[in-house]
Design an enzyme around this catalytic site. Structure first.
Site, PDB file in Angstrom:
ATOM      1  N   TYR A  32      40.842  45.988  47.290  1.00 17.92           N
ATOM      2  CA  TYR A  32      39.770  45.764  46.320  1.00 17.92           C
ATOM      3  C   TYR A  32      39.869  44.360  45.733  1.00 17.92           C
ATOM      4  O   TYR A  32      38.864  43.652  45.578  1.00 17.92           O
ATOM      5  CB  TYR A  32      39.878  46.817  45.215  1.00 17.92           C
ATOM      6  CG  TYR A  32      38.806  46.757  44.150  1.00 17.92           C
ATOM      7  CD1 TYR A  32      37.550  47.302  44.384  1.00 17.92           C
ATOM      8  CD2 TYR A  32      39.061  46.179  42.914  1.00 17.92           C
ATOM      9  CE1 TYR A  32      36.567  47.272  43.397  1.00 17.92           C
ATOM     10  CE2 TYR A  32      38.091  46.143  41.928  1.00 17.92           C
ATOM     11  CZ  TYR A  32      36.852  46.683  42.175  1.00 17.92           C
ATOM     12  OH  TYR A  32      35.874  46.643  41.191  1.00 17.92           O
ATOM     13  N   SER A  65      34.919  41.275  39.411  1.00 19.72           N
ATOM     14  CA  SER A  65      35.835  42.188  38.740  1.00 19.72           C
ATOM     15  C   SER A  65      36.932  41.399  38.045  1.00 19.72           C
ATOM     16  O   SER A  65      37.171  40.223  38.353  1.00 19.72           O
ATOM     17  CB  SER A  65      36.457  43.124  39.792  1.00 19.72           C
ATOM     18  OG  SER A  65      37.560  43.839  39.277  1.00 19.72           O
TER      19      SER A  65
END
Length: 257
Positions: A160, A147
């Site tokens: 996250y 990500s």
């Protein structure tokens, strides 16, 4: 492949690709691209109806496996079943994940643990399950879907960020251990991609959407297929000398201002 040439150098014909979270979003796009490149794709996830619909849309050379990546002890049985029914897994795509937007000081330990279990422990369990066969065959590819949160700070996503940052370290360690056996390990770090999940996140927040576009040199969101074709490249013979890499597919967001 002997004397590979275009377009065969990018072919995944004969490969069996296991894609977690393969029924929707980026996972579905990866499955579609790998299927188009000739692979048999196994879509894994928790929701059977979504998986079945995606596999039916793809047609032949697509099957499903209902699997929760947080059930760590179930990974070896899943891989054994796929091997028995379809063939040895030659490419694993660790894509399944969850997200949570919450200030760091409000993120509880159970919430943090759930994030790490899904992303880090879940992907490790599956990688550990497929690696022995790949080592024995001296061939294979493992992809982690990282990500932008792996590359720079984004507020409100501490758990996250920790999980996706761990992917970058896992790629480095796994590639160092497995590459001598012919098994390549890489990651893709998607930028902001136009999916149902991202659209929902942007609902009622046009300023956030404009901020993202404003800091992306290509001034747009990416398409799920952009990640799918990058995954095809990394899994194909064209990338036979590529390992240990985290490839941003982000319209320049990670390097732009």
């Amino acid at each position: 492949m002997n004397n590979p040439s275009f377009p065969g150098i990018f072919s995944l014909r004969g490969q069996v690709a296991l894609i977690t979270g393969g029924g929707t979003g980026i996972g579905r796009a990866i499955a579609g691209a790998m299927h188009a490149a000739g692979a048999h794709v196994v879509l894994a996830g928790r929701r059977e109806a979504e998986l079945a619909a995606a596999a039916a849309e793809l047609g032949e050379r697509a099957s499903i496996a209902v699997h929760d990546v947080t059930e760590l002890d179930a990974a070896p049985a899943l891989v054994a079943r796929i091997t028995r029914e379809t063939g040895p897994v030659t490419c694993l795509v660790n894509n399944a994940g969850i997200n949570m937007k919450k200030p760091a000081v409000e993120t509880t330990s159970p919430e943090f643990e759930a994030m790490l279990r899904t992303h880090v422990l879940g992907s490790h369990a599956l990688t550990r399950a497929v690696a022995p066969g790949m080592i024995e065959r001296k061939s294979g590819s493992v992809l982690f879907i990282a990500s932008m949160a792996s590359l720079f700070g984004i507020p409100g996503v501490i758990a996250y960020t920790a999980a996706k940052s761990a992917y970058v370290g896992m790629v480095k360690c796994y590639s160092t251990e497995l590459s001598p056996h012919g098994v390549r390990v890489n990651a893709i770090a998607p930028g902001w991609i136009e999916t149902a999940m991202s659209r929902k996140a942007m609902e009622g927040d046009p300023a956030r959407r404009q901020k993202i576009i404003g800091r992306t040199p290509m001034a747009k969101f990416g398409a799920p297929a952009d990640i799918g074709w990058a995954a095809v490249y990394l899994a194909s013979p064209a990338a036979s000398f590529v390992t240990g890499v985290t490839l941003p597919v982000d319209g320049g967001a990670s390097i732009g201002f």
